[in-house]
Design a protein around this motif. Structure first.
Motif, PDB file in Angstrom:
ATOM      1  N   SER B  86       0.843  -1.200   0.000  1.00 59.99           N
ATOM      2  CA  SER B  86       0.000   0.000   0.000  1.00 59.99           C
ATOM      3  C   SER B  86       0.873   1.242   0.000  1.00 59.99           C
ATOM      4  O   SER B  86       1.976   1.241   0.526  1.00 59.99           O
ATOM      5  CB  SER B  86      -0.939  -0.012   1.197  1.00 59.99           C
ATOM      6  N   ARG B  87       0.381   2.279  -0.613  1.00 61.56           N
ATOM      7  CA  ARG B  87       1.090   3.551  -0.661  1.00 61.56           C
ATOM      8  C   ARG B  87       0.796   4.293   0.638  1.00 61.56           C
ATOM      9  O   ARG B  87      -0.355   4.686   0.874  1.00 61.56           O
ATOM     10  CB  ARG B  87       0.625   4.373  -1.860  1.00 61.56           C
ATOM     11  N   PRO B  88       1.817   4.519   1.476  1.00 61.51           N
ATOM     12  CA  PRO B  88       1.567   5.212   2.744  1.00 61.51           C
ATOM     13  C   PRO B  88       1.176   6.667   2.502  1.00 61.51           C
ATOM     14  O   PRO B  88       1.781   7.344   1.653  1.00 61.51           O
ATOM     15  CB  PRO B  88       2.928   5.134   3.455  1.00 61.51           C
ATOM     16  N   LEU B  89       0.162   7.130   3.213  1.00 62.49           N
ATOM     17  CA  LEU B  89      -0.319   8.492   2.989  1.00 62.49           C
ATOM     18  C   LEU B  89      -0.328   9.347   4.254  1.00 62.49           C
ATOM     19  O   LEU B  89       0.143  10.469   4.260  1.00 62.49           O
ATOM     20  CB  LEU B  89      -1.746   8.450   2.409  1.00 62.49           C
ATOM     21  N   TYR B  90      -0.926   8.839   5.308  1.00 61.09           N
ATOM     22  CA  TYR B  90      -1.166   9.673   6.492  1.00 61.09           C
ATOM     23  C   TYR B  90      -0.693   8.967   7.747  1.00 61.09           C
ATOM     24  O   TYR B  90      -0.899   7.776   7.926  1.00 61.09           O
ATOM     25  CB  TYR B  90      -2.663   9.999   6.626  1.00 61.09           C
ATOM     26  N   SER B 143       4.382   6.550  19.544  1.00 63.76           N
ATOM     27  CA  SER B 143       3.539   5.597  18.808  1.00 63.76           C
ATOM     28  C   SER B 143       3.084   6.280  17.547  1.00 63.76           C
ATOM     29  O   SER B 143       2.651   7.429  17.583  1.00 63.76           O
ATOM     30  CB  SER B 143       2.292   5.235  19.612  1.00 63.76           C
ATOM     31  N   THR B 144       3.180   5.563  16.434  1.00 59.94           N
ATOM     32  CA  THR B 144       2.630   6.113  15.201  1.00 59.94           C
ATOM     33  C   THR B 144       1.650   5.115  14.612  1.00 59.94           C
ATOM     34  O   THR B 144       1.824   3.904  14.721  1.00 59.94           O
ATOM     35  CB  THR B 144       3.726   6.417  14.161  1.00 59.94           C
ATOM     36  N   SER B 145       0.608   5.645  14.020  1.00 57.47           N
ATOM     37  CA  SER B 145      -0.323   4.822  13.241  1.00 57.47           C
ATOM     38  C   SER B 145      -0.307   5.380  11.828  1.00 57.47           C
ATOM     39  O   SER B 145       0.018   6.556  11.611  1.00 57.47           O
ATOM     40  CB  SER B 145      -1.735   4.890  13.803  1.00 57.47           C
ATOM     41  N   GLY B 146      -0.660   4.533  10.861  1.00 54.99           N
ATOM     42  CA  GLY B 146      -0.585   5.006   9.482  1.00 54.99           C
ATOM     43  C   GLY B 146      -1.671   4.415   8.616  1.00 54.99           C
ATOM     44  O   GLY B 146      -2.138   3.292   8.848  1.00 54.99           O
TER      45      GLY B 146
END
Lengths: 363, 336
Positions: B86-90, B143-146
């Motif tokens: 998947s193309r990471p966006l946000y 923590s990061t979510s994407g």
């Protein structure tokens, strides 16, 4: 010269393998190694696959963590529960099961137990925390024991009263003698490279006089081990047993005199209990009276319940070469590195760990 | 900001916290979503094939050769999305800060996150900040979510792998784990080991273009290359066989591993993707990877096999076979 590319050279290993196959031995033979690092190297490089079918390599009691009985760990755990005590240990010991617990579990319960790379780290902790008793778990053969001895001398000279060692150090030659009097047929020994760099080839001469047994002291890379095996098989074929050094870049006849001197200043010989073998006279090292304030066994005479071994555990038979790991009914069947029942599965130098992690003859 | 260290008030929801967010985060992460400082980012996605992931970052030391916890927090989540084709966006970013943490360090970390996000082509659109008392966390946890949009019709999964499929990796493995260990243990080696921390979205798209029938991808993080291989065939009807001689390794990483008794195949990576592609797409995938700056040392390291189902074999440089198994936890040092 780059160490790894020279001694792991695949062409050289193949040449040695071919030469071993050419040695004339018309019967099955068993060669025992007594060094945990040999156990791991042999497994990691799949060296057994490069040997003819009539040569069986078996592992002996070469893993110092594995041969340490439960009693020692139970004592270390009991000491860890004393207020203001810090246990320092090599990483291997953390997950070894004692009679009812392990250092890892006790750490999770709140005991101050720290993994260190060397006694230098433990001494630093002792200096930084004069209010805490720092106890180093001394487990290992002659390769490791000199550094522990040195740490005791340093602590003594600095007046570092809060540093002590719970000593379970053992020495290898008496164990080799005990094995030669045991049940398992041994036609030759792959002798431990780094132990021998300390004690010297001379330490095996008595064994050679009493038992005519083919031996070669080996290093740890594929070329080292295969070269030593070539020597051993040649000795067997020619019926000319000898103590040979195939690790001349590290091992001399007399060994490391400075290391031997510090061992002698700090330790004295004692009897020791080896898992799987039992008591071997003169096979242990005890801290001399002069340094008794750094002897954790004397400083902290804890009382512990009688130590118990899991009755199903066959580590003792594995350590003496009577069975191989996959002949233990618990291997992969209740005993795994995630849930070890015996030390052989959890130590970085244990036969079962080596077999589990690298070898899979039944796959 | 006048303050030099984080104080409890910076997490209190009041003006001090606002000042922290504006001056450290918002002005670095600036975009149309975050500038409004609303409670949630409102996003219109062009597809319903959405990939979503989350990750926590507690690395110590916070700064290491090749990266820092900030760069890692973006790359880790971006790479999970990329592995899912998947193309990471946000991205959202949540910070837990220890009272007493140096503001200059936080600024460095935030700058690193902004730069990495820009390189990766993602926008940081939401965030949160909490402060805990001294001793309650180790400086900073992130923590990061994407969210990303899947580029393939099918979802990447090991069940798609078939015997004969080729296994590729984009370069030398084990560098990140050993960079951390070497820094932590104060090992000074002839050449400094640098973490391979990097965002892999662009490389992933290059693979997809060259090998549209790619079966499965995964980024090889904690547990290293060996763990990814083991996870891929665990319980499956195929096995994996790799050639040790083909696995790219940096000599300094190998040396550090030998010193510490560790195995580079199990050492963490933060910029490595393992791709399984049909055999007839392997060469094209390899060329595409090597044509990308993050894949110059890409190699075909093995194949899926019909035999030894569920197991990973390594053919050593000596021609012998050994198995790779999943380790139980952190590798520990030798005793002698």
């Amino acid at each position: 010269m780059k160490h790894l590319s020279e001694y792991r050279n695949s062409d050289h290993a193949r040449t040695l393998s071919i030469e071993i196959a050419r040695v004339r031995i018309d019967r099955p033979i068993q060669i025992m190694e007594v060094c945990g690092t040999h156990t791991m190297s042999i497994a990691r490089f799949g060296l057994k696959q490069l040997l003819p079918k009539n040569i069986r390599l078996i592992s002996g009691p070469g893993c110092p963590v594995c041969v340490t009985p439960n009693n020692f760990l139970d004592r270390a755990i009991a000491i860890s529960k004393i207020a203001d005590t810090t246990i320092c240990t090599f990483g291997d010991m953390m997950r070894v099961p004692g009679s009812s617990s392990s250092l890892e579990v006790e750490h999770a319960r709140g005991s101050d137990i720290r993994v260190v790379y060397s006694t230098l780290d433990a001494l630093m902790i002792a200096r930084a925390h004069p209010d805490r008793n720092v106890v180093f778990l001394g487990v290992g053969f002659e390769t490791t024991a000199p550094t522990i001895a040195s740490s005791i001398e340093i602590a003594h000279s600095e007046g570092l009263k809060n540093y002590s060692v719970l000593c379970a150090h053992k020495v290898v030659p008496p164990a080799i003698e005990a094995l030669l009097s045991g049940e398992v047929k041994i036609d030759g020994f792959l002798l431990p490279g780094h132990v021998s760099s300390i004690i010297g080839a001379k330490s095996y001469r008595g064994i050679a006089e009493r038992h005519a047994i083919a031996c070669s002291i080996a290093g740890f890379e594929p070329s080292d081990i295969l070269g030593a095996l070539l020597e051993i098989t040649t000795q067997i074929s020619n019926s000319k047993p000898a103590i040979h050094t195939a690790y001349a870049r590290a091992v001399t006849e007399i060994g490391n005199s400075k290391a031997l001197a510090v061992l002698d200043r700090v330790f004295e010989s004692c009897d020791a209990n080896w898992r799987g073998i039992g008591n071997i006279p003169g096979s242990g090292l005890a801290i001399r009276d002069k340094f008794s304030q750094h002897d954790a066994a004397k400083r902290f005479p804890v009382s512990i319940d009688e130590s118990v071994d899991n009755p199903a555990c066959r580590c003792g038979d594995i350590l003496t070469g009577k069975i191989s790991p996959d002949e233990c009914p618990l291997f992969r069947n209740g005993c795994t590195p995630d849930h070890p029942i015996g030390a052989c599965m959890v130590s970085n130098e244990g036969s079962c760990a080596a077999h589990f992690n690298y070898g899979a003859t039944n796959i | 900001m006048e303050d030099s260290i984080i104080q409890l008030a910076h997490g209190g929801g009041g003006t001090r916290m606002n000042e922290l967010i504006r001056e450290i985060f918002a002005n670095r992460f600036s975009n149309e979503h975050i500038d409004g400082m609303s409670d949630a980012a409102n996003i219109d996605l062009t597809s319903s094939r959405i990939a979503f992931t989350t990750d926590g970052f507690v690395v110590k030391p916070h700064f290491f050769p090749g990266g820092d916890i900030g760069k890692l927090s973006i790359c880790g989540t971006v790479n999970d999305l990329a592995s899912a084709a998947s193309r990471p966006l946000y991205i959202s970013a949540s910070f837990i800060l220890e009272e007493g943490f140096a503001i200059t360090d936080l600024e460095r970390i935030a700058t690193s996150m902004a730069e990495t996000a820009k390189t990766a082509g993602v926008k940081i659109v939401a965030g949160d900040t909490k402060v805990v008392e001294r001793g309650s966390c180790d400086g900073i946890f992130i923590s990061t979510s994407g969210i990303g949009i899947r580029l393939t019709k099918e979802i990447m999964a090991p069940t798609r792998i078939r015997p004969g499929d080729a296994i590729l990796v984009n370069g030398a493995v084990g560098d990140h784990g050993m960079a951390i260990m070497a820094t932590r243990e104060g090992l000074s080696l002839e050449s400094t080991i640098k973490s391979d921390c990097a965002p892999l979205g662009g490389l992933m798209e290059a693979i997809l273009t060259a090998a549209p029938d790619v079966r499965f991808m995964r980024d090889a993080t904690r547990g290293g290359l060996a763990t990814v291989l083991c996870e891929s065939c665990d319980g499956m009807e195929f096995g994996i066989e790799c050639e040790e001689a083909t696995i790219p390794l940096n000599s300094s990483t190998t040396a550090a591993c030998e010193l510490l008794g560790l195995d580079p195949l199990y050492s963490a990576n933060e910029g490595k993707i393992v791709a399984v592609v049909p055999a007839d797409e392997a060469e094209a995938a390899l060329v595409a990877m090597r044509g990308h700056e993050l894949g110059r040392d890409a190699a075909i390291i093995g194949h899926a096999t019909g035999g030894r189902a569920g197991h990973v074999s390594l053919i050593t440089t000596l021609g012998s076979r050994r198995m790779l198994v999943r380790k139980s936890g952190e590798q520990m040092p030798r005793i002698c």
